[in-house]
Design an enzyme around this catalytic site. Structure first.
Site, PDB file in Angstrom:
ATOM      1  CE1 TYR A 105      -3.741   2.323   0.214  1.00 13.15           C
ATOM      2  CE2 TYR A 105      -2.280   3.546   1.654  1.00 13.15           C
ATOM      3  CZ  TYR A 105      -3.413   3.488   0.860  1.00 13.15           C
ATOM      4  OH  TYR A 105      -4.185   4.610   0.699  1.00 13.15           O
ATOM      5  CD1 TRP A 107      -1.581   7.255  -1.217  1.00 14.52           C
ATOM      6  CD2 TRP A 107      -1.608   9.190  -2.364  1.00 14.52           C
ATOM      7  NE1 TRP A 107      -2.852   7.769  -1.161  1.00 14.52           N
ATOM      8  CE2 TRP A 107      -2.893   8.960  -1.853  1.00 14.52           C
ATOM      9  CE3 TRP A 107      -1.380  10.340  -3.110  1.00 14.52           C
ATOM     10  CZ2 TRP A 107      -3.961   9.836  -2.076  1.00 14.52           C
ATOM     11  CZ3 TRP A 107      -2.432  11.209  -3.324  1.00 14.52           C
ATOM     12  CH2 TRP A 107      -3.704  10.951  -2.822  1.00 14.52           C
TER      13      TRP A 107
HETATM   14  N1  LIG Z   1      -2.390   8.284  12.154  1.00 14.16           N
HETATM   15  C1  LIG Z   1      -2.781   8.308  10.877  1.00 14.16           C
HETATM   16  N2  LIG Z   1      -2.204   7.489   9.982  1.00 14.16           N
HETATM   17  C2  LIG Z   1      -2.583   7.523   8.692  1.00 14.16           C
HETATM   18  C3  LIG Z   1      -3.619   8.398   8.249  1.00 14.16           C
HETATM   19  C4  LIG Z   1      -4.228   9.246   9.226  1.00 14.16           C
HETATM   20  O1  LIG Z   1      -5.154  10.031   8.918  1.00 14.16           O
HETATM   21  N3  LIG Z   1      -3.780   9.178  10.519  1.00 14.16           N
HETATM   22  N4  LIG Z   1      -3.983   8.408   6.933  1.00 14.16           N
HETATM   23  C5  LIG Z   1      -3.741   7.208   6.154  1.00 14.16           C
HETATM   24  C6  LIG Z   1      -3.913   7.439   4.717  1.00 14.16           C
HETATM   25  S1  LIG Z   1      -5.422   8.061   4.245  1.00 14.16           S
HETATM   26  C7  LIG Z   1      -2.962   7.121   3.788  1.00 14.16           C
HETATM   27  S2  LIG Z   1      -3.359   7.267   2.124  1.00 14.16           S
HETATM   28  C8  LIG Z   1      -1.649   6.592   4.176  1.00 14.16           C
HETATM   29  C9  LIG Z   1      -0.490   7.077   3.267  1.00 14.16           C
HETATM   30  O2  LIG Z   1       0.607   6.284   3.433  1.00 14.16           O
HETATM   31  P1  LIG Z   1       1.718   6.084   2.288  1.00 14.16           P
HETATM   32  O3  LIG Z   1       1.108   6.164   0.933  1.00 14.16           O
HETATM   33  O4  LIG Z   1       2.494   4.875   2.625  1.00 14.16           O
HETATM   34  O5  LIG Z   1       2.580   7.376   2.505  1.00 14.16           O
HETATM   35  P2  LIG Z   1       3.665   8.081   1.595  1.00 14.16           P
HETATM   36  O6  LIG Z   1       4.507   8.874   2.528  1.00 14.16           O
HETATM   37  O7  LIG Z   1       3.025   8.801   0.476  1.00 14.16           O
HETATM   38  O8  LIG Z   1       4.546   6.864   1.056  1.00 14.16           O
HETATM   39  C10 LIG Z   1       4.949   6.724  -0.265  1.00 14.16           C
HETATM   40  C11 LIG Z   1       6.378   6.190  -0.303  1.00 14.16           C
HETATM   41  O9  LIG Z   1       6.732   5.973  -1.659  1.00 14.16           O
HETATM   42  C12 LIG Z   1       8.046   6.464  -1.889  1.00 14.16           C
HETATM   43  N5  LIG Z   1       8.170   6.758  -3.321  1.00 14.16           N
HETATM   44  C13 LIG Z   1       7.899   7.893  -3.981  1.00 14.16           C
HETATM   45  N6  LIG Z   1       8.121   7.746  -5.298  1.00 14.16           N
HETATM   46  C14 LIG Z   1       8.543   6.468  -5.483  1.00 14.16           C
HETATM   47  C15 LIG Z   1       8.912   5.716  -6.621  1.00 14.16           C
HETATM   48  O10 LIG Z   1       8.887   6.167  -7.754  1.00 14.16           O
HETATM   49  N7  LIG Z   1       9.291   4.417  -6.417  1.00 14.16           N
HETATM   50  C16 LIG Z   1       9.329   3.852  -5.184  1.00 14.16           C
HETATM   51  N8  LIG Z   1       9.704   2.577  -5.097  1.00 14.16           N
HETATM   52  N9  LIG Z   1       8.967   4.553  -4.091  1.00 14.16           N
HETATM   53  C17 LIG Z   1       8.573   5.833  -4.236  1.00 14.16           C
HETATM   54  C18 LIG Z   1       8.149   7.664  -0.977  1.00 14.16           C
HETATM   55  O11 LIG Z   1       9.491   8.002  -0.738  1.00 14.16           O
HETATM   56  C19 LIG Z   1       7.397   7.178   0.262  1.00 14.16           C
HETATM   57  O12 LIG Z   1       8.257   6.515   1.154  1.00 14.16           O
HETATM   58  O13 LIG Z   1      -1.385   6.949   5.543  1.00 14.16           O
HETATM   59  C20 LIG Z   1      -2.409   6.507   6.425  1.00 14.16           C
HETATM   60  N10 LIG Z   1      -1.973   6.697   7.797  1.00 14.16           N
HETATM   61  N1  LIG Z   2      -1.610  18.399   2.273  1.00 17.10           N
HETATM   62  C1  LIG Z   2      -2.042  17.145   2.250  1.00 17.10           C
HETATM   63  N2  LIG Z   2      -3.244  16.869   1.699  1.00 17.10           N
HETATM   64  C2  LIG Z   2      -3.709  15.571   1.689  1.00 17.10           C
HETATM   65  C3  LIG Z   2      -2.926  14.506   2.191  1.00 17.10           C
HETATM   66  C4  LIG Z   2      -1.656  14.837   2.768  1.00 17.10           C
HETATM   67  O1  LIG Z   2      -0.925  13.951   3.251  1.00 17.10           O
HETATM   68  N3  LIG Z   2      -1.261  16.150   2.775  1.00 17.10           N
HETATM   69  N4  LIG Z   2      -3.401  13.211   2.122  1.00 17.10           N
HETATM   70  C5  LIG Z   2      -4.472  12.924   1.162  1.00 17.10           C
HETATM   71  C6  LIG Z   2      -5.111  11.636   1.455  1.00 17.10           C
HETATM   72  S1  LIG Z   2      -4.285  10.206   1.029  1.00 17.10           S
HETATM   73  C7  LIG Z   2      -6.348  11.530   1.964  1.00 17.10           C
HETATM   74  S2  LIG Z   2      -7.069   9.989   2.181  1.00 17.10           S
HETATM   75  C8  LIG Z   2      -7.132  12.714   2.335  1.00 17.10           C
HETATM   76  C9  LIG Z   2      -7.772  12.513   3.692  1.00 17.10           C
HETATM   77  O2  LIG Z   2      -8.802  13.385   3.893  1.00 17.10           O
HETATM   78  P1  LIG Z   2      -9.533  13.366   5.319  1.00 17.10           P
HETATM   79  O3  LIG Z   2      -9.626  11.972   5.802  1.00 17.10           O
HETATM   80  O4  LIG Z   2     -10.799  14.103   5.203  1.00 17.10           O
HETATM   81  O5  LIG Z   2      -8.452  14.189   6.156  1.00 17.10           O
HETATM   82  P2  LIG Z   2      -7.963  14.322   7.667  1.00 17.10           P
HETATM   83  O6  LIG Z   2      -6.941  15.400   7.581  1.00 17.10           O
HETATM   84  O7  LIG Z   2      -7.572  13.021   8.252  1.00 17.10           O
HETATM   85  O8  LIG Z   2      -9.221  14.815   8.468  1.00 17.10           O
HETATM   86  C10 LIG Z   2      -9.903  15.997   8.136  1.00 17.10           C
HETATM   87  C11 LIG Z   2     -10.439  16.615   9.401  1.00 17.10           C
HETATM   88  O9  LIG Z   2     -11.437  15.771   9.983  1.00 17.10           O
HETATM   89  C12 LIG Z   2     -11.541  16.145  11.350  1.00 17.10           C
HETATM   90  N5  LIG Z   2     -11.953  15.020  12.159  1.00 17.10           N
HETATM   91  C13 LIG Z   2     -11.195  13.975  12.576  1.00 17.10           C
HETATM   92  N6  LIG Z   2     -11.935  13.143  13.348  1.00 17.10           N
HETATM   93  C14 LIG Z   2     -13.174  13.682  13.421  1.00 17.10           C
HETATM   94  C15 LIG Z   2     -14.387  13.288  14.055  1.00 17.10           C
HETATM   95  O10 LIG Z   2     -14.490  12.258  14.711  1.00 17.10           O
HETATM   96  N7  LIG Z   2     -15.469  14.094  13.854  1.00 17.10           N
HETATM   97  C16 LIG Z   2     -15.420  15.223  13.121  1.00 17.10           C
HETATM   98  N8  LIG Z   2     -16.543  15.925  12.962  1.00 17.10           N
HETATM   99  N9  LIG Z   2     -14.280  15.635  12.532  1.00 17.10           N
HETATM  100  C17 LIG Z   2     -13.183  14.855  12.663  1.00 17.10           C
HETATM  101  C18 LIG Z   2     -10.169  16.600  11.781  1.00 17.10           C
HETATM  102  O11 LIG Z   2     -10.246  17.829  12.483  1.00 17.10           O
HETATM  103  C19 LIG Z   2      -9.404  16.708  10.496  1.00 17.10           C
HETATM  104  O12 LIG Z   2      -8.623  17.873  10.370  1.00 17.10           O
HETATM  105  O13 LIG Z   2      -6.300  13.867   2.364  1.00 17.10           O
HETATM  106  C20 LIG Z   2      -5.523  14.013   1.173  1.00 17.10           C
HETATM  107  N10 LIG Z   2      -4.939  15.338   1.166  1.00 17.10           N
HETATM  108 MO   LIG Z   3      -5.407   8.403   1.950  1.00 15.69          MO
END
Ligand SMILES: Nc1nc2c(c(=O)[nH]1)N[C@H]1C(S)=C(S)[C@@H](COP(=O)(O)OP(=O)(O)OC[C@H]3O[C@@H](n4cnc5c(=O)[nH]c(N)nc54)[C@H](O)[C@@H]3O)O[C@H]1N2
Ligand SMILES: Nc1nc2c(c(=O)[nH]1)N[C@H]1C(S)=C(S)[C@@H](COP(=O)(O)OP(=O)(O)OC[C@H]3O[C@@H](n4cnc5c(=O)[nH]c(N)nc54)[C@H](O)[C@@H]3O)O[C@H]1N2
Ligand SMILES: [Mo]
Length: 766
Positions: A105, A107
């Site tokens: 998993y 991005w």
């Molecule tokens: N506590 C907490 N944890 C969360 C979340 C949260 O809200 N709270 N959100 C979750 C969500 S929604 C998501 S999507 C995940 C995201 O989690 P990840 O998608 O695992 O996060 P990234 O840091 O984007 O990791 C991408 C990795 O790919 C590497 N990379 C970039 N380009 C390339 C390439 O061309 N080749 C290779 N081999 N590697 C490359 C980057 O250096 C990086 O290490 O995190 C989740 N974790």
């Molecule tokens: N700059 C930036 N943008 C991103 C990403 C990033 O890493 N960086 N990640 C991308 C990815 S992979 C994803 S999946 C999306 C995620 O998009 P979301 O899942 O919507 O993003 P979060 O930042 O986890 O949460 C948004 C807000 O929800 C509120 N929240 C959390 N828990 C609760 C709750 O129980 N109740 C209510 N009412 N509110 C709550 C928090 O205050 C938080 O700031 O964002 C994307 N956009």
């Molecule tokens: Mo995500």
């Protein structure tokens, strides 16, 4: 001369001199480019790049599993690929393809051909398959429940556009807010960040925005939103209080419920208390969510008085029982009865990503395919530690009884599990079970440091690609800006090299190099584009232009318009043809944690629960403003936003004062699962009882060789809870976590998260 390129945070122009990137500039026409761009050039040339293939000494010498802490030995590419190929062959022969975990998993980067996970999985499928991960960390619970209750993903993937909201919405109720920091990002990228311009149109129209979130700054100031800050994870109760008021005051739409939904009667009996003796009234909701009952009633009345859009962010379903938040959002919208009208109804993820609500034509689909997985083996995306710790254990998932495979080899390419997974100390225990861990990475991320074999991958700027998203109006030619750095290779070339050694090269490459693949995928996109095909120039002209842009549709998009107009001719693809407020399919699974209709159930941890006595603060670990997840944490705006080299943790003045914490103090966030250091920022943007520590800081334990030692950099995932949302979705629940915070003496250990492990040249004797 500058050339165009792209990233998940937007397309840009880049320029190089003597093999080094000297400038990265946003596109002139992008109305709101992302600041994340400014760190990219430094990232490419940073000293934490992986320079050459590296093998952990303990694995090389005696195949030990003590991942983390020891030295790496640099080996030439040929030897590294021989080693990986031999290990893959051994594991396949001894244990079968299912014992290879390549869910991987993550991005990675925006280009659709060099998409790291797709490259790995295509290679693995040619090799006989692997164990995969189903759904995403973003949306696991939502992706599991929506097909049951609306029949597909329309309220998520095909939602009413900002154009319709800007034109018609009187009240926008945004559960989870509209955090514009999150709309910088779109998987595959965007060439025009339009969320802020759309929101400004809402402000001009005078749309009343209600931002329901524990953080005031989740919604931009210019919207002058009304801030409602419920206890985290109680939104379902709040929505029920709103629904109860609508019914109680006869403001609901019985006709809509009868015509367009099933189970309305039974659900209303639950809501009024007829079914279980507990009316889900505004007073009842108020006790749970800590919003005054009058405020709840006023909001319900306002919602019924004009056109209302009920928006719910992805974040709400990344908590315990996350399925209920999406289900109850739908049920509340059915009770209000405005679904299918301009600017009315419900939608998921406005403000979660750029593309959500962005008006786009149907775009040609530029994607690379991994092909079918011959094993069919998978786990729900976030059950990775459960799998590693419990081979052979049975579990429930979306109506199936399944068994965890016994994993011998882990291959990660394009993801950072020591960023993204919950309860990292538990993951560390699982991570040390398999025989071998292989990681392709451009940088020495924590996951690379915890691998046995690290293969250096190029970054996006070192290769040609095409960026595209189905929720963006552009295809972007992503042109190579600099040559591969150090000894790094494209993931495609790494897997081609392995495929050659394993006798599957023709199947994997189909005889194409990078250029031939980019052209092939373009031709494929054109073949599938229908009437749009004649808008696509030939590949050379596209490449020369640097971009293909299609116009936004003129008519604002309204999801469920057709269903509303004629539910018989345009039924929903559910068994009933309607919204399933009661769902027979789900009821048939017999799950105690996801019954027949939306219910309020206490989350495993919350401020109203028993454990709040020991752990009185709810941790919100939301997406970081200054980076994408853990990417580019070590440069540019992410580095600049750190305080004394650590992440800021935001807490309310009363909570800080009660603990003797002042702005800028070094603090420890802790619970039963772990502890992390951060710098306190005292802020009245945070609801009392809540502490906000965004994700993304590179994992930096004080002892890499053990699990459970102090994390020094502010990585919230040493604290989060590793449990599934329910038997239905088994999604991650990072937003359900209680902690406490304490001030720490200034003598605490420094954080050094971006260091490079000791890498030695191979001693001549070996
Ligand atoms: N506590 C907490 N944890 C969360 C979340 C949260 O809200 N709270 N959100 C979750 C969500 S929604 C998501 S999507 C995940 C995201 O989690 P990840 O998608 O695992 O996060 P990234 O840091 O984007 O990791 C991408 C990795 O790919 C590497 N990379 C970039 N380009 C390339 C390439 O061309 N080749 C290779 N081999 N590697 C490359 C980057 O250096 C990086 O290490 O995190 C989740 N974790
Ligand atoms: N700059 C930036 N943008 C991103 C990403 C990033 O890493 N960086 N990640 C991308 C990815 S992979 C994803 S999946 C999306 C995620 O998009 P979301 O899942 O919507 O993003 P979060 O930042 O986890 O949460 C948004 C807000 O929800 C509120 N929240 C959390 N828990 C609760 C709750 O129980 N109740 C209510 N009412 N509110 C709550 C928090 O205050 C938080 O700031 O964002 C994307 N956009
Ligand atoms: Mo995500």
């Amino acid at each position: 001369m500058s050339k165009i390129h792209g990233s998940h945070w937007g397309a840009f122009e880049a320029e190089a001199e003597d093999g080094r990137i000297v400038s990265i500039r946003p596109l002139a026409n992008d109305p709101d480019p992302s600041p994340i761009l400014s760190g990219m050039a430094e990232g490419v040339h940073h000293e934490c790049r992986v320079r050459a293939p590296a093998v952990r000494e303990g694995w090389l010498k005696n195949r030990d599993k003590a991942r983390g802490g020891d030295r790496f030995v640099e080996v030439p590419w040929d030897e590294a690929l021989d080693m990986v190929a031999e290990e893959l062959r051994r594991v396949k022969e001894a244990h079968g393809n299912e014992s290879i975990f390549a869910g991987s998993y993550g991005w990675s980067s925006a280009g659709r051909f060099h998409h790291a996970k797709t490259q790995l999985q295509r290679f693995m499928n040619c090799f006989g398959g692997y164990t995969a991960q189903k759904h995403s960390y973003s949306l696991a619970a939502g992706l599991a429940i929506l097909p049951h209750i609306v029949g597909n993903l329309d309220p998520l993937r095909n939602l009413t556009s900002w154009a319709s909201i800007a034109e018609a919405t009187d009240t926008l109720v945004a559960f989870g807010g509209i955090p514009i920091r999150n709309t910088q990002v779109e998987p595959g990228g965007t060439a025009s960040h339009t969320t802020v311009p759309w929101l400004k149109k809402l402000a001009e129209r005078g749309t009343h925005v209600v931002s329901v979130t524990p953080l005031r700054n989740d919604t931009p100031d210019f919207l002058n939103a009304q801030w409602l800050a419920p206890r985290p994870n109680t939104d379902v109760a709040l929505m029920m209080g709103l629904a109860h008021t609508l019914v109680d005051e006869d403001l609901h739409d019985p006709k809509f419920l009868e015509t367009y939904a099933v189970g309305g009667d039974k659900f209303l009996a639950y809501l009024t208390g007829e079914a279980d003796g507990t009316p889900k009234s505004a007073e009842w909701a108020s006790e749970i969510c800590d919003i005054p009952a009058d405020t709840i009633r006023d909001l319900a009345r306002r919602m019924a008085a004009g056109r209302t859009m009920i928006a719910c962010s992805y974040s709400l379903q990344r908590g315990d029982h996350g399925e209920q938040t999406f289900w109850m959002t739908m049920a509340l919208a059915c009770i209000l009865g405005q679904i299918g009208l301009p600017g009315g109804g419900f939608g998921f993820g406005y403000g979660s990503m750029h593309g959500q609500g962005n008006p786009v034509p149907k775009m040609p689909s530029y994607t690379h395919s991994a092909g079918p997985n011959p094993t069919g083996s998978f786990i729900p995306v976030a059950r990775v530690t459960d799998m590693l710790l419990n081979p052979g254990m049975e579990y429930d998932f979306d109506g199936e009884r399944r068994t965890y495979p016994d994993i011998k080899l882990v291959y990660w390419c394009g993801g950072n599990p020591f960023h993204h997974h919950q309860d990292l100390n538990r993951l560390l225990d699982g991570w040390r079970r398999p025989d071998t861990v292989i990681v392709n990475e451009p940088w020495w991320t924590p996951t690379a440091k915890l691998a046995d074999i690290v293969l250096p991958a190029t970054t996006t700027l070192e290769r040609n690609d095409v960026g595209a998203s189905s929720r963006d109006r552009f295809l972007v030619a992503m042109k190579q800006i600099v040559p591969p750095q150090h000894a790094s290779r494209n993931d495609y070339d790494i897997f081609s090299g392995l495929a050659g050694r394993l006798g599957i090269k023709d199947a994997f490459t189909e005889g194409r190099d990078e250029d031939a693949w980019l052209r092939h995928l373009y031709a494929q996109a054109r073949d599938g584009a229908g009437a749009l095909a004649n808008r696509m120039p030939d590949f050379d002209a596209f490449w020369e232009q640097g971009m293909l842009e299609l116009e936004a549709p003129e008519k604002p998009h309204v999801v469920y318009e057709g269903f509303r107009a004629d539910p018989t001719a345009n039924p929903l693809p559910t068994p009933s043809g309607k919204f399933e407020i009661c769902c027979a399919e789900i009821a048939g699974f017999g799950y105690d944690d996801c019954p027949e209709h939306p219910v309020w159930q206490e989350p495993a941890e919350w401020l109203g629960g028993a454990t709040a006595k020991d752990w009185p603060l709810h941790l919100i670990s939301n997406q970081p403003a200054h980076k994408l997840h853990s990417q580019l944490d070590f440069v540019g705006p992410s580095l600049a936003a750190k305080l004394q080299g650590r992440e800021p943790a935001f807490l309310a003045p009363a909570d800080a004062e009660a603990r003797g914490i002042a702005d800028g103090d070094l603090v420890r966030l802790y619970n039963d699962r772990g502890e992390t250091l951060a710098i306190a920022v005292v802020s009245d943007h945070v609801r009392p009882g809540v502490v906000q520590l965004p994700t993304g800081a590179w994992f930096d334990p004080s002892d890499w060789a053990k699990a459970g030692t102090l994390e020094r950099h502010g990585n919230p995932n040493v604290l989060t809870l590793d449990k599934g949302t329910s038997k239905l979705g088994q999604g991650p629940i990072s937003h359900t976590t209680l902690v406490d915070v304490a001030k720490v003496a200034e003598t605490a250990e420094p954080s050094d998260p971006f260091n490079v492990p000791d890498v030695v040249a191979r001693p001549a004797a070996e």
